[in-house]
Design an enzyme around this catalytic site. Structure first.
Site, PDB file in Angstrom:
ATOM      1  N   ASP A 335     -37.199 -31.726 -24.282  1.00 29.63           N
ATOM      2  CA  ASP A 335     -37.722 -31.716 -25.664  1.00 29.63           C
ATOM      3  C   ASP A 335     -36.675 -32.195 -26.660  1.00 29.63           C
ATOM      4  O   ASP A 335     -35.470 -32.103 -26.420  1.00 29.63           O
ATOM      5  CB  ASP A 335     -38.164 -30.289 -26.036  1.00 29.63           C
ATOM      6  CG  ASP A 335     -37.019 -29.292 -25.909  1.00 29.63           C
ATOM      7  OD1 ASP A 335     -36.247 -29.401 -24.927  1.00 29.63           O
ATOM      8  OD2 ASP A 335     -36.884 -28.425 -26.781  1.00 29.63           O
ATOM      9  N   GLU A 336     -37.159 -32.688 -27.767  1.00 23.94           N
ATOM     10  CA  GLU A 336     -36.335 -33.000 -28.946  1.00 23.94           C
ATOM     11  C   GLU A 336     -35.057 -33.772 -28.601  1.00 23.94           C
ATOM     12  O   GLU A 336     -33.992 -33.490 -29.164  1.00 23.94           O
ATOM     13  CB  GLU A 336     -35.960 -31.692 -29.670  1.00 23.94           C
ATOM     14  CG  GLU A 336     -37.164 -30.929 -30.164  1.00 23.94           C
ATOM     15  CD  GLU A 336     -36.818 -29.586 -30.782  1.00 23.94           C
ATOM     16  OE1 GLU A 336     -37.284 -29.320 -31.886  1.00 23.94           O
ATOM     17  OE2 GLU A 336     -36.092 -28.791 -30.135  1.00 23.94           O
ATOM     18  N   SER A 337     -35.194 -34.764 -27.729  1.00 26.76           N
ATOM     19  CA  SER A 337     -34.003 -35.543 -27.337  1.00 26.76           C
ATOM     20  C   SER A 337     -33.798 -36.695 -28.326  1.00 26.76           C
ATOM     21  O   SER A 337     -33.763 -37.867 -27.933  1.00 26.76           O
ATOM     22  CB  SER A 337     -34.177 -36.070 -25.912  1.00 26.76           C
ATOM     23  OG  SER A 337     -34.230 -35.009 -25.017  1.00 26.76           O
ATOM     24  N   HIS A 338     -33.677 -36.345 -29.585  1.00 28.28           N
ATOM     25  CA  HIS A 338     -33.614 -37.375 -30.639  1.00 28.28           C
ATOM     26  C   HIS A 338     -32.331 -38.211 -30.568  1.00 28.28           C
ATOM     27  O   HIS A 338     -32.282 -39.308 -31.123  1.00 28.28           O
ATOM     28  CB  HIS A 338     -33.731 -36.728 -32.024  1.00 28.28           C
ATOM     29  CG  HIS A 338     -34.890 -35.792 -32.148  1.00 28.28           C
ATOM     30  ND1 HIS A 338     -36.151 -36.091 -31.665  1.00 28.28           N
ATOM     31  CD2 HIS A 338     -34.996 -34.546 -32.681  1.00 28.28           C
ATOM     32  CE1 HIS A 338     -36.971 -35.075 -31.891  1.00 28.28           C
ATOM     33  NE2 HIS A 338     -36.290 -34.128 -32.508  1.00 28.28           N
TER      34      HIS A 338
END
Ligand code: ACM
Length: 526
Positions: A335-338
């Site tokens: 998740d949320e691997s920005h």
């Protein structure tokens, strides 16, 4: 105020004392009036009572696998409040059974996790589809006993009576989970055991441990020792953090298994990895280790997806975790691997999926991982993006439903909640209860879903009191969503049953949130 009585009056007063009603709630003899959570599939009353006493035996058949363990669990569970050490005995060759009989049923309609609980005046019989079904029947029996059964000290003078009748019951979903984030703040083995006990009391069967994040790495990996020696040494706010040795983790897995709960470990990659990056410079693209992180931002860290060492690292981590995790699943986050380049994210997830498979496990990932080439059996956990969930289903994957605006235990109840966040929603007790995993996302139905999971993220959660405040009283509602048919669920019935559980939660020593949205009963019984 002190009341003074004349000697004569006080003698009279003492003499009538035994005739006065005790403050014990009245015993119900109507099984259909029991305030069970989750709501069972069917309940029929027969109007009498079974009374448990110090001589009550728990019988098991020698041939039923796993039943012995449930019997000793039950005996120990009932011991503190009753002061009894209920004897576990073989049912073989005993003609006149009187007591509590646990047996595996050959009734296939119960399924593995279903049970039939038959209570007569002389006998309680729990027939389960397997040891798991018997365990859930035992949890129902526990809730049929007076609330005082939850006390940690002997309740002198208490009568342990149970209304007679029959309960047939089985879960709707095979996956009934709760996630605990031990990375943002660390919780020790005893705290996690208490959390496991909460799940067990409500027939939940999965504990998902979020074991790594930017703020801490919490599981010993012997081939990469600095992950915990360095990366486990702090937490949000700068506290001392901590980690589980592999032995401690195995102890948790065994404790959970005794309660029919599967542990699913999560190592969150490629983002949420500052603790790992701080421990091993080689995992960073520039080869330089960042400082340990004690804040609450997300989306700023990434493993270097181009480096061979990253996959050697992941292979070691997955191998060691797989070796100490008997269950079929490993959760890889995702998740949320920005901070990961978008063109690198999917090849990375594909590669990690292959590593998980190579070690004999099935991958679970947060909903972003639906974009990867999902292998057969891989599971996607919805938390915020319905399109990703639909994409997963189109690719043949099954879903775990954890919509943040309904099922995140760290969301505040309202703006006055002393801890918690509210980026997804305020989730008051009715909001947490009034939804259905099979209808919440248009286009996704019952057949696409293996179950639901509530999640307690721990940015603002520092100790057991905080865990209890956010978990209760919402957890029983999530348990009911996962266990009971939606046709049997409605807020009016649930509110009554939950309100009656207040004194049960108090007896368990749980510091729960007394929501103004629940009409709490004056005592633990209706
Ligand atoms: C998540 O809440 N980032 C899965």
């Amino acid at each position: 105020m002190q009341i003074r009585l004349s000697p004569l009056l006080s003698i009279t007063f003492l003499a009538i004392l035994p005739l006065m009603p005790s403050c014990e709630p009245p015993v119900t003899t109507d099984l259909t009036k029991s305030t069970l959570i989750p709501q069972p599939a069917s309940v029929t009353a027969s109007g009498g009572t079974f009374v448990m006493n110090a001589d009550t035996k728990i019988y098991v058949s020698d041939s039923d696998e796993g039943t012995d363990a449930v019997a000793s669990y039950l005996s120990q569970l009932l011991s503190p409040a009753t002061g009894y050490a209920l004897e576990v005995s073989s049912s073989e060759g005993v003609n006149e059974l009187s007591g509590i009989l646990l047996e595996v049923s050959d009734d296939a309609t119960l399924g593995k996790e279903g049970y039939e609980l038959t209570i007569t005046e002389g006998m309680v019989k729990i027939a389960g589809g397997s040891a798991a079904g018997i365990f859930y029947g035992a949890q129902t029996l526990r809730q049929l006993l007076p609330d005082a059964i939850e006390a940690s000290v002997t309740q002198e003078g208490q009568t342990w009576s149970i209304p007679t009748g029959t309960i047939r019951d089985m879960p709707v979903y095979g996956y009934r989970g709760a996630m605990l984030d031990v990375a943002r703040h660390f919780f020790d083995v005893n705290e996690v055991k208490r959390f496991i006990d909460f799940l067990a009391a409500y027939k939940m069967n999965v504990l998902h441990l979020h074991l790594s994040d930017d703020q801490g790495w919490r599981i010993e990996i012997k081939s990469w020792p600095l992950l915990t020696e360095h990366g486990g040494q702090t937490e949000v706010g700068g506290g001392k953090g901590g980690f589980y040795t592999q032995e401690q983790y195995k102890e948790l897995v065994a404790y959970a298994a005794e309660r029919q709960i599967l542990v699913i470990p999560e190592i969150d990659v490629p983002g949420h990895t500052n603790a790992a990056l701080a421990s091993y410079p080689a995992l960073n693209c520039d080869g330089r280790a960042p400082e340990l992180y004690t804040g609450t931002e997300v989306g700023f860290s990434t493993l270097c997806t181009d480096k061979k060492v990253t996959y050697e690292f992941l292979n070691d981590v997955v191998r060691e975790l797989a070796e100490i995790t008997p269950g079929p699943y490993l959760h890889i986050g995702g998740d949320e691997s920005h901070a990961t380049k978008s063109e690198d994210y999917l090849p990375f997830v594909n590669q990690v999926q292959g590593i998980v498979k190579a070690h004999g496990k099935t991958m679970i990932g947060w909903d972003e991982t639906a974009q990867a080439d999902l292998s057969e059996g891989s599971v996607v956990q919805l938390w915020h993006n319905a399109d990703f969930a639909k994409m997963a289903v189109q690719k043949g994957a099954k879903l775990i439903m954890s919509p943040a605006n309904k099922a995140y235990l760290d969301m505040q109840y309202d703006s006055t909640s002393r801890i918690g966040l509210h980026w997804a929603a305020y989730i008051e007790v009715p909001d947490g209860y009034n939804w259905d995993p099979a209808t919440i996302v248009p286009g996704i139905g019952r057949e696409d879903i293996i179950g639901m999971e509530c999640a307690l993220w721990s940015e603002t959660v520092t100790d057991m009191a905080d865990i209890e405040y956010l978990t209760f009283p919402r957890l029983p509602g999530y348990a009911e969503i996962a266990w009971s048919a939606s046709s049997l669920r409605n807020w009016e019935s649930y509110e009554k049953r939950l309100s009656a559980h207040a004194s049960r939660m108090e007896s368990m020593g749980i510091g729960f949130y007394r929501s103004p949205k629940v009409a709490w009963a004056a005592s633990g019984k209706e």
